[in-house]
Design an enzyme around this catalytic site. Structure first.
Site, PDB file in Angstrom:
ATOM      1  N   SER A   1       0.823  -1.206   0.000  1.00 46.34           N
ATOM      2  CA  SER A   1       0.000   0.000   0.000  1.00 46.34           C
ATOM      3  C   SER A   1       0.858   1.257   0.000  1.00 46.34           C
ATOM      4  O   SER A   1       0.346   2.346  -0.207  1.00 46.34           O
ATOM      5  CB  SER A   1      -0.956   0.001   1.185  1.00 46.34           C
ATOM      6  OG  SER A   1      -0.300  -0.391   2.356  1.00 46.34           O
TER       7      SER A   1
ATOM      8  N   HIS B   1      -1.954  -2.862  -6.587  1.00 47.56           N
ATOM      9  CA  HIS B   1      -2.525  -2.522  -5.286  1.00 47.56           C
ATOM     10  C   HIS B   1      -4.050  -2.674  -5.328  1.00 47.56           C
ATOM     11  O   HIS B   1      -4.753  -1.838  -5.895  1.00 47.56           O
ATOM     12  CB  HIS B   1      -2.120  -1.077  -4.932  1.00 47.56           C
ATOM     13  CG  HIS B   1      -2.557  -0.630  -3.585  1.00 47.56           C
ATOM     14  ND1 HIS B   1      -2.738   0.687  -3.258  1.00 47.56           N
ATOM     15  CD2 HIS B   1      -2.835  -1.329  -2.461  1.00 47.56           C
ATOM     16  CE1 HIS B   1      -3.118   0.785  -2.000  1.00 47.56           C
ATOM     17  NE2 HIS B   1      -3.187  -0.427  -1.501  1.00 47.56           N
TER      18      HIS B   1
ATOM     19  N   GLU C   1      -4.805  -0.130  -8.255  1.00 47.01           N
ATOM     20  CA  GLU C   1      -3.817   0.936  -8.490  1.00 47.01           C
ATOM     21  C   GLU C   1      -2.560   0.231  -9.006  1.00 47.01           C
ATOM     22  O   GLU C   1      -1.954  -0.564  -8.291  1.00 47.01           O
ATOM     23  CB  GLU C   1      -3.558   1.672  -7.160  1.00 47.01           C
ATOM     24  CG  GLU C   1      -2.758   2.939  -7.294  1.00 47.01           C
ATOM     25  CD  GLU C   1      -2.546   3.647  -5.940  1.00 47.01           C
ATOM     26  OE1 GLU C   1      -2.541   2.984  -4.884  1.00 47.01           O
ATOM     27  OE2 GLU C   1      -2.364   4.877  -5.956  1.00 47.01           O
TER      28      GLU C   1
ATOM     29  N   ASN D   1      -3.215   6.166  -1.073  1.00 51.97           N
ATOM     30  CA  ASN D   1      -2.932   6.438   0.335  1.00 51.97           C
ATOM     31  C   ASN D   1      -2.357   7.823   0.597  1.00 51.97           C
ATOM     32  O   ASN D   1      -2.448   8.332   1.704  1.00 51.97           O
ATOM     33  CB  ASN D   1      -2.020   5.350   0.900  1.00 51.97           C
ATOM     34  CG  ASN D   1      -2.848   4.125   1.199  1.00 51.97           C
ATOM     35  OD1 ASN D   1      -3.896   4.225   1.840  1.00 51.97           O
ATOM     36  ND2 ASN D   1      -2.415   2.968   0.715  1.00 51.97           N
TER      37      ASN D   1
HETATM   38  N1  CAA Z   1     -16.244 -10.789  -0.276  1.00 57.12           N
HETATM   39  C1  CAA Z   1     -17.299 -10.804  -1.121  1.00 57.12           C
HETATM   40  N2  CAA Z   1     -18.341  -9.930  -0.994  1.00 57.12           N
HETATM   41  C2  CAA Z   1     -18.294  -9.063   0.039  1.00 57.12           C
HETATM   42  C3  CAA Z   1     -17.236  -9.003   0.956  1.00 57.12           C
HETATM   43  C4  CAA Z   1     -16.162  -9.924   0.759  1.00 57.12           C
HETATM   44  N3  CAA Z   1     -15.099  -9.924   1.553  1.00 57.12           N
HETATM   45  N4  CAA Z   1     -17.485  -8.010   1.863  1.00 57.12           N
HETATM   46  C5  CAA Z   1     -18.664  -7.470   1.517  1.00 57.12           C
HETATM   47  N5  CAA Z   1     -19.167  -8.091   0.425  1.00 57.12           N
HETATM   48  C6  CAA Z   1     -20.362  -7.753  -0.327  1.00 57.12           C
HETATM   49  C7  CAA Z   1     -21.650  -8.094   0.397  1.00 57.12           C
HETATM   50  O1  CAA Z   1     -22.045  -9.411   0.139  1.00 57.12           O
HETATM   51  C8  CAA Z   1     -22.619  -7.074  -0.194  1.00 57.12           C
HETATM   52  O2  CAA Z   1     -23.020  -7.517  -1.507  1.00 57.12           O
HETATM   53  P1  CAA Z   1     -24.337  -6.913  -2.251  1.00 57.12           P
HETATM   54  O3  CAA Z   1     -24.064  -5.469  -2.549  1.00 57.12           O
HETATM   55  O4  CAA Z   1     -24.436  -7.752  -3.494  1.00 57.12           O
HETATM   56  O5  CAA Z   1     -25.460  -7.086  -1.274  1.00 57.12           O
HETATM   57  C9  CAA Z   1     -21.755  -5.838  -0.379  1.00 57.12           C
HETATM   58  O6  CAA Z   1     -20.399  -6.303  -0.446  1.00 57.12           O
HETATM   59  C10 CAA Z   1     -21.911  -4.885   0.766  1.00 57.12           C
HETATM   60  O7  CAA Z   1     -21.576  -5.574   1.989  1.00 57.12           O
HETATM   61  P2  CAA Z   1     -22.444  -5.497   3.323  1.00 57.12           P
HETATM   62  O8  CAA Z   1     -23.912  -5.389   3.004  1.00 57.12           O
HETATM   63  O9  CAA Z   1     -21.996  -6.600   4.227  1.00 57.12           O
HETATM   64  O10 CAA Z   1     -21.956  -4.197   4.066  1.00 57.12           O
HETATM   65  P3  CAA Z   1     -21.883  -2.703   3.605  1.00 57.12           P
HETATM   66  O11 CAA Z   1     -22.985  -2.311   2.681  1.00 57.12           O
HETATM   67  O12 CAA Z   1     -21.712  -1.967   4.884  1.00 57.12           O
HETATM   68  O13 CAA Z   1     -20.522  -2.635   2.754  1.00 57.12           O
HETATM   69  C11 CAA Z   1     -18.204  -2.417   2.508  1.00 57.12           C
HETATM   70  C12 CAA Z   1     -19.320  -3.063   3.290  1.00 57.12           C
HETATM   71  C13 CAA Z   1     -18.204  -2.941   1.054  1.00 57.12           C
HETATM   72  C14 CAA Z   1     -16.893  -2.813   3.177  1.00 57.12           C
HETATM   73  C15 CAA Z   1     -18.449  -0.859   2.478  1.00 57.12           C
HETATM   74  O14 CAA Z   1     -18.634  -0.394   3.788  1.00 57.12           O
HETATM   75  C16 CAA Z   1     -17.293  -0.093   1.889  1.00 57.12           C
HETATM   76  O15 CAA Z   1     -17.183   0.030   0.667  1.00 57.12           O
HETATM   77  N6  CAA Z   1     -16.429   0.471   2.747  1.00 57.12           N
HETATM   78  C17 CAA Z   1     -15.247   1.216   2.326  1.00 57.12           C
HETATM   79  C18 CAA Z   1     -14.176   0.261   1.896  1.00 57.12           C
HETATM   80  C19 CAA Z   1     -12.930   0.970   1.482  1.00 57.12           C
HETATM   81  O16 CAA Z   1     -12.814   2.181   1.459  1.00 57.12           O
HETATM   82  N7  CAA Z   1     -11.922   0.176   1.147  1.00 57.12           N
HETATM   83  C20 CAA Z   1     -10.637   0.679   0.811  1.00 57.12           C
HETATM   84  C21 CAA Z   1      -9.787   0.650   2.026  1.00 57.12           C
HETATM   85  S1  CAA Z   1      -8.161   1.221   1.688  1.00 57.12           S
HETATM   86  C22 CAA Z   1      -7.376  -0.122   1.091  1.00 57.12           C
HETATM   87  O17 CAA Z   1      -7.865  -1.206   1.016  1.00 57.12           O
HETATM   88  C23 CAA Z   1      -6.011   0.077   0.586  1.00 57.12           C
HETATM   89  C24 CAA Z   1      -4.960   0.459   1.496  1.00 57.12           C
HETATM   90  O18 CAA Z   1      -3.854   0.508   1.003  1.00 57.12           O
HETATM   91  C25 CAA Z   1      -5.082   0.807   2.912  1.00 57.12           C
END
Ligand code: CAA
Length: 300
Positions: free
Chosen positions: A123, A144, A156, A194
């Site tokens: 990251s 990424h 990314e 990031n």
């Molecule tokens: N695998 C498969 N499907 C998944 C999953 C997984 N691990 N986690 C969630 N899902 C699916 C669910 O089944 C659901 O599917 P549908 O839309 O078809 O119903 C969908 O994703 C939404 O999940 P939930 O209903 O359980 O929960 P939610 O609506 O609160 O969403 C979330 C959860 C997708 C995590 C959402 O909150 C989100 O997008 N959060 C922000 C995530 C983000 O910003 N990520 C980047 C982080 S930074 C990074 O990763 C890089 C770094 O370098 C630090």
């Protein structure tokens, strides 16, 4: 090599990012070798992949047959030489620790076939630095993925200083084949994702630390006001506070600007072992099996 020539992919690391990366490659028809140092970690990762695919089956976005085929595409390995035999691409998704990653790349370079592309899911660690410990810096690139990997659309793609343009093209096209949207960035601290995300998270922690508002208020303002799926403090817990701190330190040290200095509250929480979701408590307290968002009693 074109993306069409990539058929066997080795993924190093079976944690949250590693198993998510295996999940998407396997679901797209690639043969995947998942490697970790412990069989117990690999077994746990396979269960996570099954559970996440079951969610997709329940939602109708994956058939039971496609799930079975995807699971059959994955094999697990604890030996690096065995895991990379015949691999066209190795994606490293180990813990965000420079020495650990450099060691993995030295070994990958030694064991992988000459044509194999070496990618890192780092990251924030420099791709150029990672490439420098190999004898094939032109075939080293950043790939990424975002967490949760099966859900998030972005990859990314990071060009190291010596990355060959053909390698970038291959990884770009491959990311599209996974159903993702790739975006290319150059290798500077934090890349793009990031460099922009972490200052926002840090500023949210500084706002909490200075008493501008509480956890619930900061997250609700950013979630509803900016249409973010999660507030920045919840997102920090989701990413892991130790990961956020290590990325902020890369930005602070690499860009030499105090605007990236990690908030002392973040440093304290990490030192105390309050790492967010993975440790059970950060800005929120997490109970296994519960989706309710409960602010940690330290901030209530
Ligand atoms: N695998 C498969 N499907 C998944 C999953 C997984 N691990 N986690 C969630 N899902 C699916 C669910 O089944 C659901 O599917 P549908 O839309 O078809 O119903 C969908 O994703 C939404 O999940 P939930 O209903 O359980 O929960 P939610 O609506 O609160 O969403 C979330 C959860 C997708 C995590 C959402 O909150 C989100 O997008 N959060 C922000 C995530 C983000 O910003 N990520 C980047 C982080 S930074 C990074 O990763 C890089 C770094 O370098 C630090």
């Amino acid at each position: 090599m074109t993306s069409g020539n990539v058929s066997i992919v080795t993924v190093i690391g079976s944690g949250t990012m590693g198993n998510g990366i295996c999940h998407v490659f396997a679901q797209s028809g690639y043969r995947v070798r998942m490697m970790d140092i412990s069989q117990a970690a690999l077994d746990k990762a396979m269960l996570t992949i099954e559970k996440n695919m079951d969610r997709q089956v329940a939602k109708g976005s994956l058939t039971a047959e496609a799930k079975a085929a995807a699971i059959a595409n994955i094999s697990t390995h604890t030996d690096m030489a065995e895991a990379v035999t015949g691999a066209d691409l190795a994606v490293e998704a180990a813990t965000e620790n420079v020495e650990l990653k450099l060691n993995i790349f030295r070994k990958l370079d030694e064991h992988c076939a000459p044509h194999c592309i070496l990618a890192s899911n780092t990251s924030s660690i420099s791709i150029t630095k990672i490439a420098s410990v190999t004898k094939r810096p032109s075939q080293v690139i950043g790939m990424h993925f975002m967490n949760p990997v099966p859900v998030m659309k972005l990859v990314e793609v990071i060009n190291g200083y010596a990355t060959d343009a053909e390698v970038t093209k291959t990884i770009y096209a491959l990311s599209e084949k996974l159903g993702k949207t790739p975006c290319v960035a150059n290798d500077y601290p934090g890349f793009v994702a990031n460099r922009i995300l972490m200052p926002m998270i840090n500023e949210a922690i500084i706002s909490l630390h200075e008493g501008v508002a509480g956890v619930h208020e900061i997250d609700t303002i950013m979630k509803l006001g900016m249409a973010h799926p999660m507030g920045p403090l919840q997102l920090a817990d989701f990413i892991g506070l130790d990961t956020c701190l290590s990325i902020l330190n890369v930005l602070y040290n690499g860009l030499g600007n105090t605007k990236y200095a990690p908030c002392p509250l973040l440093v304290n929480m990490v030192q105390a072992g309050y790492l967010g979701c993975k440790s059970g408590e950060g800005f929120y307290k997490y109970t296994p099996g519960s989706k309710e968002l409960v602010v940690s009693s330290r901030f209530a």
